[in-house]
Scaffold this motif. Structure first.
Motif, PDB file in Angstrom:
ATOM      1  N   VAL A   4       3.470  18.600   0.823  1.00 23.89           N
ATOM      2  CA  VAL A   4       2.834  17.942  -0.237  1.00 23.89           C
ATOM      3  C   VAL A   4       3.940  17.009  -0.929  1.00 23.89           C
ATOM      4  O   VAL A   4       5.263  17.262  -1.125  1.00 23.89           O
ATOM      5  N   VAL A   5       3.379  15.653  -0.862  1.00 22.45           N
ATOM      6  CA  VAL A   5       4.638  14.815  -1.423  1.00 22.45           C
ATOM      7  C   VAL A   5       4.002  14.225  -2.805  1.00 22.45           C
ATOM      8  O   VAL A   5       3.009  13.667  -2.752  1.00 22.45           O
ATOM      9  N   PHE A   6       4.734  14.360  -3.826  1.00 22.33           N
ATOM     10  CA  PHE A   6       4.661  13.761  -5.147  1.00 22.33           C
ATOM     11  C   PHE A   6       5.097  12.541  -5.369  1.00 22.33           C
ATOM     12  O   PHE A   6       6.414  12.354  -5.029  1.00 22.33           O
ATOM     13  N   LEU A   7       4.420  11.595  -5.837  1.00 24.80           N
ATOM     14  CA  LEU A   7       4.920  10.254  -5.753  1.00 24.80           C
ATOM     15  C   LEU A   7       5.154  10.064  -7.483  1.00 24.80           C
ATOM     16  O   LEU A   7       4.387   9.875  -8.156  1.00 24.80           O
ATOM     17  N   LYS A   8       6.459   9.548  -7.755  1.00 27.35           N
ATOM     18  CA  LYS A   8       6.727   9.287  -9.112  1.00 27.35           C
ATOM     19  C   LYS A   8       7.154   7.784  -9.223  1.00 27.35           C
ATOM     20  O   LYS A   8       8.139   7.489  -8.751  1.00 27.35           O
ATOM     21  N   GLY A   9       6.051   6.915  -9.482  1.00 28.20           N
ATOM     22  CA  GLY A   9       6.303   5.355  -9.023  1.00 28.20           C
ATOM     23  C   GLY A   9       6.637   4.870 -10.392  1.00 28.20           C
ATOM     24  O   GLY A   9       7.149   5.505 -11.335  1.00 28.20           O
ATOM     25  N   PRO A  10       6.379   3.694 -10.363  1.00 24.85           N
ATOM     26  CA  PRO A  10       5.803   2.883  -9.378  1.00 24.85           C
ATOM     27  C   PRO A  10       6.576   2.388  -8.079  1.00 24.85           C
ATOM     28  O   PRO A  10       7.823   2.129  -8.461  1.00 24.85           O
ATOM     29  N   ILE A  11       5.966   2.202  -6.970  1.00 25.44           N
ATOM     30  CA  ILE A  11       6.733   1.431  -5.860  1.00 25.44           C
ATOM     31  C   ILE A  11       5.903   0.265  -5.408  1.00 25.44           C
ATOM     32  O   ILE A  11       4.627   0.375  -5.788  1.00 25.44           O
ATOM     33  N   SER A  12       6.561  -0.542  -4.510  1.00 22.86           N
ATOM     34  CA  SER A  12       5.864  -1.684  -4.058  1.00 22.86           C
ATOM     35  C   SER A  12       5.918  -1.627  -2.422  1.00 22.86           C
ATOM     36  O   SER A  12       7.117  -1.133  -1.972  1.00 22.86           O
ATOM     37  N   LEU A  13       5.084  -1.762  -1.767  1.00 16.49           N
ATOM     38  CA  LEU A  13       4.970  -1.645  -0.330  1.00 16.49           C
ATOM     39  C   LEU A  13       4.663  -3.127   0.368  1.00 16.49           C
ATOM     40  O   LEU A  13       3.780  -3.843  -0.454  1.00 16.49           O
ATOM     41  N   SER A  14       5.071  -3.551   1.375  1.00 15.76           N
ATOM     42  CA  SER A  14       5.019  -4.749   1.803  1.00 15.76           C
ATOM     43  C   SER A  14       3.762  -4.756   3.002  1.00 15.76           C
ATOM     44  O   SER A  14       3.422  -5.765   3.492  1.00 15.76           O
ATOM     45  N   SER A  15       3.800  -3.479   3.497  1.00 15.19           N
ATOM     46  CA  SER A  15       2.801  -3.238   4.851  1.00 15.19           C
ATOM     47  C   SER A  15       2.087  -1.864   4.329  1.00 15.19           C
ATOM     48  O   SER A  15       2.574  -0.924   3.289  1.00 15.19           O
ATOM     49  N   GLN A  16       1.112  -1.358   5.149  1.00 13.51           N
ATOM     50  CA  GLN A  16       0.519   0.017   4.923  1.00 13.51           C
ATOM     51  C   GLN A  16       1.506   1.149   5.442  1.00 13.51           C
ATOM     52  O   GLN A  16       2.081   0.946   6.377  1.00 13.51           O
ATOM     53  N   GLY A  46       0.488  -3.329  -0.163  1.00 14.95           N
ATOM     54  CA  GLY A  46       0.780  -2.523   0.910  1.00 14.95           C
ATOM     55  C   GLY A  46      -0.371  -1.481   1.228  1.00 14.95           C
ATOM     56  O   GLY A  46      -1.055  -1.810   2.494  1.00 14.95           O
ATOM     57  N   GLY A  47      -0.765  -0.219   0.644  1.00  9.33           N
ATOM     58  CA  GLY A  47      -1.585   0.446   0.978  1.00  9.33           C
ATOM     59  C   GLY A  47      -1.278   1.564   1.728  1.00  9.33           C
ATOM     60  O   GLY A  47      -0.109   1.576   2.196  1.00  9.33           O
ATOM     61  N   LEU A  48      -2.348   2.374   2.017  1.00  7.85           N
ATOM     62  CA  LEU A  48      -2.117   3.541   3.021  1.00  7.85           C
ATOM     63  C   LEU A  48      -2.872   3.325   3.982  1.00  7.85           C
ATOM     64  O   LEU A  48      -3.882   3.040   4.217  1.00  7.85           O
ATOM     65  N   ARG A  49      -2.444   4.174   5.333  1.00  4.37           N
ATOM     66  CA  ARG A  49      -3.489   4.261   6.197  1.00  4.37           C
ATOM     67  C   ARG A  49      -3.215   5.848   7.057  1.00  4.37           C
ATOM     68  O   ARG A  49      -2.203   6.401   6.964  1.00  4.37           O
ATOM     69  N   THR A  50      -4.461   6.209   7.474  1.00  6.81           N
ATOM     70  CA  THR A  50      -4.262   7.669   8.405  1.00  6.81           C
ATOM     71  C   THR A  50      -5.186   7.224   9.627  1.00  6.81           C
ATOM     72  O   THR A  50      -6.224   7.048   9.462  1.00  6.81           O
ATOM     73  N   VAL A  51      -4.543   7.371  10.722  1.00 10.51           N
ATOM     74  CA  VAL A  51      -5.272   6.973  11.923  1.00 10.51           C
ATOM     75  C   VAL A  51      -4.912   8.354  13.107  1.00 10.51           C
ATOM     76  O   VAL A  51      -3.875   8.598  13.147  1.00 10.51           O
ATOM     77  N   GLY A  52      -5.848   8.734  13.517  1.00 11.21           N
ATOM     78  CA  GLY A  52      -5.947   9.803  14.494  1.00 11.21           C
ATOM     79  C   GLY A  52      -5.400  11.027  14.013  1.00 11.21           C
ATOM     80  O   GLY A  52      -4.558  12.018  14.730  1.00 11.21           O
ATOM     81  N   THR A  53      -5.521  11.243  12.633  1.00 10.55           N
ATOM     82  CA  THR A  53      -5.165  12.397  12.112  1.00 10.55           C
ATOM     83  C   THR A  53      -6.307  13.230  11.464  1.00 10.55           C
ATOM     84  O   THR A  53      -7.550  13.075  11.705  1.00 10.55           O
ATOM     85  N   SER A  54      -5.676  14.499  10.937  1.00 11.45           N
ATOM     86  CA  SER A  54      -6.765  15.463  10.134  1.00 11.45           C
ATOM     87  C   SER A  54      -5.912  15.978   9.041  1.00 11.45           C
ATOM     88  O   SER A  54      -4.747  16.236   8.850  1.00 11.45           O
TER      89      SER A  54
END
Ligand code: NAG
Ligand code: NAG
Ligand code: NAG
Ligand code: NAG
Ligand code: NAG
Length: 323
Positions: A55-67, A88-96
């Motif tokens: 479990v990853v909690f994000l205490k941002g803000p952060i900036s991403l230059s790619s997914q 940036g955004g997020l991607r999840t590929v080939g996962t469950s």
């Protein structure tokens, strides 16, 4: 005693997931794994990419230059209203088994805010997605795009606003071999405002859309094409700004071509099907349905919010800072 303890653990680890993400073994994300809180972009990217439960909690803000890529068995949860990802955004590929909750993802250029491909058991809940409509249709890509045969997904209580093309299921009418029989997806209690298209637009899918609030949908709303089946229940449309346009839409352009009528921007592919369950309120919007289908029930239990309460319930409950 042991039985009771075990049962309560099971209940707490699966709390609140519902719709299609609750089937096929369920979606528990990183429950039972490690817990970390990150507040920098590099630490975030590292924390989410492994396949071990976490479990990853994000205490941002952060900036991403790619997914940033999400591995299997992962929950990403924003802390309060600070889980902000700029670009940036997020991607999840080939996962469950991935849960994405309570994040604000905005102004992603060159990619989607969230890309899901070849993945199953994904729950996208209580997030906010926005960009702006000051640029053209293709300046930003999608907000939640689900392609390449992904399956068992629930998209719930998100706030989508100020965007052209929100959510696409199935990227290509030529991809039937991979996609047919997949794409079982639930959208419920999402708030859409100032959106031009794709709430969602779907191909080959079985989509259950219930208790969503659509405000200021400027062009096409729910668009079912390439044999997709959508079941629409208890949705509310407010101030559809072009009442002559289609709010629920199954039409393709093939008929128009064969009728030798003029070419017109649109998609040249087979129609989809639309099914209507519990009554919706379409406001001033007009539907354009060419085919009623046979997707009239879903294999899970759910509770409909009364139609007269949908607007207030979704306005106050969708988005971040609510979980
Ligand atoms: C991630 O999950 C997918 C789908 O269940 C599986 O095929 C893949 O092997 C998993 N990856 C790892 C590294 O365990
Ligand atoms: C309704 O739509 C009109 C035309 O786009 C817009 O100017 C107005 O702000 C909208 N009203 C609300 C309450 O969103
Ligand atoms: C459906 O959409 C087509 C294409 O825009 C239009 O020609 C037709 O009149 C519409 N039908 C209804 C019932 O709105
Ligand atoms: C539902 O309709 C689709 C499209 O016509 C068809 O392919 C499918 O076989 C039907 N399913 C059932 C169970 O009748
Ligand atoms: C603990 C846990 O949820 N493990 C799962 C991780 O993901 C794989 C599939 O990719 C499952 O088989 C595990 O059960």
């Amino acid at each position: 005693m042991k039985v009771i303890v075990l049962l309560s653990l099971l209940v707490s680890s699966v709390v609140a997931q519902d719709g299609y993400a609750a089937l096929n073994g369920g979606t528990t994300g990183g429950a039972g794994g490690t817990t970390t809180t990150v507040s920098a972009a590099a630490a975030f990217q590292t924390a989410i990419k492994s396949n071990t439960p976490k479990v990853v909690f994000l205490k941002g803000p952060i900036s991403l230059s790619s997914q940033a890529s999400i591995g299997n068995n992962t929950s990403i949860i924003g802390v309060g209203t600070t889980g902000i990802i700029n670009g940036g955004g997020l991607r999840t590929v080939g996962t469950s088994n991935v849960i994405i909750r309570n994040l604000v993802i905005n102004k992603v250029k060159g990619n989607d805010a969230i890309t899901v491909q070849k993945a199953h058991n994904i729950w996208i809940d209580h997030n906010e997605f926005f960009s702006d409509t000051d640029h053209g249709f293709d300046f930003y890509d999608g907000q939640v795009d689900l392609t390449h045969a992904c399956d068992f997904i629930t998209v719930s209580w998100n706030f989508f606003h100020d965007h052209f093309k929100c959510s696409l299921i199935g990227h290509d009418p030529g991809n039937s071999k991979e996609d047919t029989g997949k794409f079982h997806i639930t959208y419920h209690h999402n708030h859409w405002n100032n959106i031009h298209t794709r709430t969602p637009a779907m191909r080959f899918a079985h989509v259950h859309s219930f208790n969503n609030l659509f405000e200021n949908v400027v062009s096409q709303g729910i668009h079912s094409r390439s044999f997709a089946q959508v079941l629409i229940e208890g949705n509310v449309f407010v101030n559809t700004t072009e009442p002559g346009e289609s709010i629920v839409f199954t039409l393709n352009e093939i008929q128009r071509l064969t009728n030798l009528q003029c070419l017109h921007t649109g998609d040249f592919e087979p129609d989809g099907f639309a099914n209507f369950g519990a009554a919706s309120d379409f406001g001033t919007g007009r539907n354009n349905i060419t085919a009623t289908g046979n997707f009239t029930s879903v294999p899970y239990t759910y509770t409909l919010t009364p139609l007269t309460s949908v607007r207030s319930t979704v306005t106050s409950g969708a988005g971040v800072g609510k979980i």
